[in-house]
Design an enzyme around this catalytic site. Structure first.
Site, short mmCIF file in Angstrom:
data_model
loop_
_atom_site.label_atom_id
_atom_site.label_comp_id
_atom_site.label_asym_id
_atom_site.label_seq_id
_atom_site.Cartn_x
_atom_site.Cartn_y
_atom_site.Cartn_z
N SER A 13 41.48 -71.11 8.99
CA SER A 13 41.81 -70.36 8.43
C SER A 13 43.35 -70.26 9.35
O SER A 13 45.08 -70.57 8.24
CB SER A 13 42.40 -69.67 7.26
OG SER A 13 41.89 -68.42 8.21
N ASN A 14 43.39 -69.37 10.20
CA ASN A 14 44.19 -69.61 11.33
C ASN A 14 45.22 -71.35 11.53
O ASN A 14 45.94 -71.36 11.00
CB ASN A 14 44.22 -68.87 12.15
CG ASN A 14 44.08 -67.68 12.34
OD1 ASN A 14 45.22 -66.76 12.27
ND2 ASN A 14 42.92 -67.52 12.24
N ILE A 93 36.09 -71.90 27.01
CA ILE A 93 36.80 -72.93 27.39
C ILE A 93 36.59 -72.79 29.06
O ILE A 93 36.72 -72.16 29.67
CB ILE A 93 38.67 -72.90 27.50
CG1 ILE A 93 38.37 -72.20 25.98
CG2 ILE A 93 39.64 -73.80 27.90
CD1 ILE A 93 38.33 -73.62 25.01
N ASN A 107 44.59 -67.62 22.38
CA ASN A 107 44.23 -67.05 21.46
C ASN A 107 44.49 -65.87 21.00
O ASN A 107 45.29 -65.30 20.82
CB ASN A 107 43.11 -66.58 22.15
CG ASN A 107 41.63 -66.38 21.84
OD1 ASN A 107 41.58 -66.96 20.28
ND2 ASN A 107 41.26 -64.85 22.30
N HIS A 109 42.36 -62.97 18.63
CA HIS A 109 41.34 -62.05 18.47
C HIS A 109 41.46 -61.24 17.74
O HIS A 109 42.84 -60.40 17.17
CB HIS A 109 41.13 -61.13 20.24
CG HIS A 109 39.61 -60.77 19.49
ND1 HIS A 109 38.41 -61.68 19.58
CD2 HIS A 109 39.46 -59.25 19.42
CE1 HIS A 109 37.44 -60.07 20.33
NE2 HIS A 109 38.19 -59.51 19.93
N SER A 141 44.90 -59.54 17.87
CA SER A 141 45.92 -59.84 19.09
C SER A 141 46.13 -61.28 18.84
O SER A 141 45.21 -61.60 19.50
CB SER A 141 45.40 -59.09 20.32
OG SER A 141 45.09 -57.88 20.14
N ASP A 150 39.13 -63.05 26.60
CA ASP A 150 39.58 -61.82 26.35
C ASP A 150 40.77 -60.42 27.09
O ASP A 150 40.92 -59.48 26.42
CB ASP A 150 39.04 -60.45 24.70
CG ASP A 150 38.34 -61.56 24.33
OD1 ASP A 150 38.84 -62.53 23.36
OD2 ASP A 150 37.40 -61.06 23.11
N GLU A 179 46.70 -61.79 10.85
CA GLU A 179 47.35 -63.20 11.74
C GLU A 179 47.35 -63.61 11.18
O GLU A 179 48.73 -64.89 12.26
CB GLU A 179 45.54 -63.65 11.72
CG GLU A 179 43.75 -61.65 12.34
CD GLU A 179 42.94 -62.84 12.91
OE1 GLU A 179 42.48 -63.79 12.73
OE2 GLU A 179 42.31 -62.02 13.03
#
Ligand code: GRF
Length: 197
Positions: A13-14, A93, A107, A109, A141, A150, A179
């Site tokens: 969805s992002n 990664i 990224n 989160h 974030s 993270d 987000e």
């Protein structure tokens, strides 16, 4: 026009919010491709629907990790990747990719980092932990990816209230809305800073 490559492992969805922002002209970039570690996921369907090239690649298919890394790097080079946007990508990664794309991997989160980040904090686990700790505020974030999970510099956060009645799923949905609002904006701003360098 800068080339973005999105990495996703699930619904995407992002990824969709990035596609939408490109289509409505608020994000000035080209989505060069989608990389996923597994087939059959919704994110791949979204890519297909929008004519975005895809690569499904998992280190489990390779006898040697280096061969996997090289393959991944080759594809990123072929797509002339300027920026990688991780969007619910559940695999590590490779360090060589982080090095090759230093400060060019973002990224998102679903917590207010540094809280509820790092090992084990992914998906619904994050929201369960937030509720168990009786936090009154949560959020999401966006950070630059470094070798530590993270932990890279935080670029932006958005907050949401945590309600006493929240289930983890309800909280996740409220965070996800934020987000979708902030990720495309942060990518746009970040790409502009890359343009200056
Ligand atoms: C989001 O909550 C994101 O913060 C996290 O994984 C989830 C991905 O959701 N990294 P989606 O696949 O974009 O819907």
């Amino acid at each position: 026009m800068k080339n973005i490559v999105v990495f996703a492992s699930g619904s995407g969805s992002n990824f969709q919010s990035i596609i939408d922002a490109v289509q409505n002209g608020s994000l000035h970039a080209h989505i060069a491709g989608l990389i996923s570690n597994k087939s059959g996921i919704k994110a791949l369907e979204r890519a297909e629907k929008h004519g975005i090239p895809t690569l499904v690649i998992s280190e489990t298919e390779f006898h040697e990790y280096e061969v996997y890394e090289r393959q991944l790097l080759l594809q990123l080079e072929n797509w002339n990747t300027d920026l990688i946007a991780l969007a619910g990508y559940l695999r590590k990664i490779p360090a060589s990719i982080i090095k090759a794309f230093e400060n060019r991997i973002l990224n998102i989160h679903p917590s207010l980092l540094p809280k509820y980040g790092g090992k084990g904090f992914y998906g619904i686990n994050v929201h369960k932990a937030v509720l168990e700790a009786k936090e009154t505020m949560s959020g999401c974030s966006i950070h630059v990816v470094s070798e530590e999970y993270d932990k890279g510099p935080i670029l932006e956060q958005a907050t949401v209230d945590v309600l006493a009645s929240d289930t983890p799923e309800e909280l996740a949905a409220r965070v996800l809305q934020q987000e979708h609002l902030i990720y495309p904006k942060v990518i746009e701003t970040y790409l502009n800073t890359l343009n200056e360098n």
